[in-house]
Scaffold this active site. Structure first.
Site, PDB file in Angstrom:
ATOM      1  N   TYR A  54       0.835  -1.206   0.000  1.00 12.22           N
ATOM      2  CA  TYR A  54       0.000   0.000   0.000  1.00 12.22           C
ATOM      3  C   TYR A  54       0.871   1.258   0.000  1.00 12.22           C
ATOM      4  O   TYR A  54       0.698   2.146  -0.839  1.00 12.22           O
ATOM      5  CB  TYR A  54      -0.926  -0.020   1.219  1.00 12.22           C
ATOM      6  N   ASN A  99     -13.773  -0.347  14.808  1.00 10.95           N
ATOM      7  CA  ASN A  99     -13.668  -1.456  15.762  1.00 10.95           C
ATOM      8  C   ASN A  99     -14.199  -1.057  17.130  1.00 10.95           C
ATOM      9  O   ASN A  99     -15.025  -1.765  17.711  1.00 10.95           O
ATOM     10  CB  ASN A  99     -12.205  -1.897  15.915  1.00 10.95           C
TER      11      ASN A  99
HETATM   12  N1  UDP Z   1      -5.728  -0.160  16.491  1.00 12.14           N
HETATM   13  C1  UDP Z   1      -6.082  -0.577  17.770  1.00 12.14           C
HETATM   14  N2  UDP Z   1      -7.176  -1.396  17.904  1.00 12.14           N
HETATM   15  C2  UDP Z   1      -7.939  -1.778  16.836  1.00 12.14           C
HETATM   16  C3  UDP Z   1      -7.577  -1.346  15.536  1.00 12.14           C
HETATM   17  C4  UDP Z   1      -6.450  -0.524  15.399  1.00 12.14           C
HETATM   18  O1  UDP Z   1      -5.434  -0.231  18.780  1.00 12.14           O
HETATM   19  O2  UDP Z   1      -8.930  -2.508  17.047  1.00 12.14           O
HETATM   20  C5  UDP Z   1      -4.562   0.752  16.386  1.00 12.14           C
HETATM   21  C6  UDP Z   1      -3.580   0.369  15.284  1.00 12.14           C
HETATM   22  O3  UDP Z   1      -2.608  -0.525  15.780  1.00 12.14           O
HETATM   23  C7  UDP Z   1      -2.999   1.728  14.934  1.00 12.14           C
HETATM   24  C8  UDP Z   1      -4.147   2.706  15.204  1.00 12.14           C
HETATM   25  O4  UDP Z   1      -5.076   2.005  16.023  1.00 12.14           O
HETATM   26  O5  UDP Z   1      -1.935   2.057  15.811  1.00 12.14           O
HETATM   27  C9  UDP Z   1      -4.859   3.164  13.944  1.00 12.14           C
HETATM   28  O6  UDP Z   1      -5.168   2.003  13.184  1.00 12.14           O
HETATM   29  P1  UDP Z   1      -6.029   2.087  11.848  1.00 12.14           P
HETATM   30  O7  UDP Z   1      -5.987   0.742  11.192  1.00 12.14           O
HETATM   31  O8  UDP Z   1      -7.362   2.666  12.161  1.00 12.14           O
HETATM   32  O9  UDP Z   1      -5.276   3.185  10.964  1.00 12.14           O
HETATM   33  P2  UDP Z   1      -3.732   3.261  10.467  1.00 12.14           P
HETATM   34  O10 UDP Z   1      -2.887   2.263  11.216  1.00 12.14           O
HETATM   35  O11 UDP Z   1      -3.800   2.983   9.021  1.00 12.14           O
HETATM   36  O12 UDP Z   1      -3.329   4.640  10.800  1.00 12.14           O
END
Ligand code: UDP
Length: 223
Positions: A54, A99
């Site tokens: 990605y 989530n």
């Molecule tokens: N995250 C979390 N619990 C969840 C899903 C994601 O703590 O159920 C954390 C994830 O590890 C990351 C942050 O939340 O540090 C944002 O994740 P997301 O997938 O929403 O966005 P991205 O990582 O692409 O910024």
């Protein structure tokens, strides 16, 4: 798709004289060593890690968009979208806001990955749309960060979601995914200057609207 699709659409824009608008991402900054992230920062991306298809596809998309702008004079615009949330997201898309809201409404534990101390800056979707619409009228190749500079650890949206839903769900800690960026926060000086734009919806309000929408839609069970 981010690579091939971008190239095909740039060819189409070049052939027809259309303008081209690229929705890039804060992922081009990877796990940033500079904080907050300005558009001039080149990023810190693992080129072959689990997020790399990605990240690198988006970086290529930016590269080729700028190449078409320079070499073929295509009228291009590039935004870098930071974490965005709001109504009508897929409740099972795996993102943190969806989530947490889904889990809280279902009475399931909220899953914080790692220590939950990593940070993100959450932008409500209406603010993003406003930024995009303004940019359509401004001829500038970008890139322009569009995000909300209010930065939170993952514990903060968890706490807010529990408060706003009135849920008694516990918070549980699960392993941190590989290459999960430790921090992310946009510098939006360029958007302020070029678009006269800044986000208006604070996290608490955006979460309340998102929760109301997910409640109204019912909580689907996983297929
Ligand atoms: N995250 C979390 N619990 C969840 C899903 C994601 O703590 O159920 C954390 C994830 O590890 C990351 C942050 O939340 O540090 C944002 O994740 P997301 O997938 O929403 O966005 P991205 O990582 O692409 O910024």
């Amino acid at each position: 798709m981010n690579a091939e699709g971008t190239r095909h659409l740039l060819d189409l824009a070049r052939a027809t004289g259309a303008s081209f608008f690229l929705a890039s991402t804060s992922e081009v900054y990877g796990d940033p060593l500079v904080h907050p992230q300005r558009e001039s920062y080149w990023g810190n991306v693992n080129p072959n890690g689990v997020r790399s298809v990605y990240d690198e596809a988006k970086r290529y998309a930016e590269a080729i968009t700028f190449a078409y702008h320079r070499a073929h004079r295509v009228d291009t615009r590039v935004i870098r979208i930071f974490n965005t949330y709001g109504p009508r997201m897929d409740p099972f898309d795996g993102r943190v806001v969806t989530n947490f809201v889904r889990q809280a409404l279902a009475g399931e534990p909220l899953t914080a990955y790692g220590s939950g101390e990593q940070t993100r800056s959450f932008q409500y979707v209406d603010d993003l749309v406003e930024g995009i619409v303004r940019y359509l009228d401004v001829r500038h190749p970008g890139p322009i960060n569009l995000g909300n500079p209010d930065e939170f650890t993952m514990l903060e949206p968890a706490r807010l979601v529990l408060e706003l839903t009135g849920s008694a769900s516990p918070l549980v800690f699960e392993p941190l995914p590989q290459d999960d960026p430790r921090q992310r926060r946009p510098d939006i000086s360029r958007a302020r200057e070029l678009l006269g734009w800044e986000p208006r919806v604070p996290l608490r309000e955006g979460l309340a609207r998102t929760i109301a929408a997910m409640r109204a839609g019912g909580i689907p069970s996983e297929a």
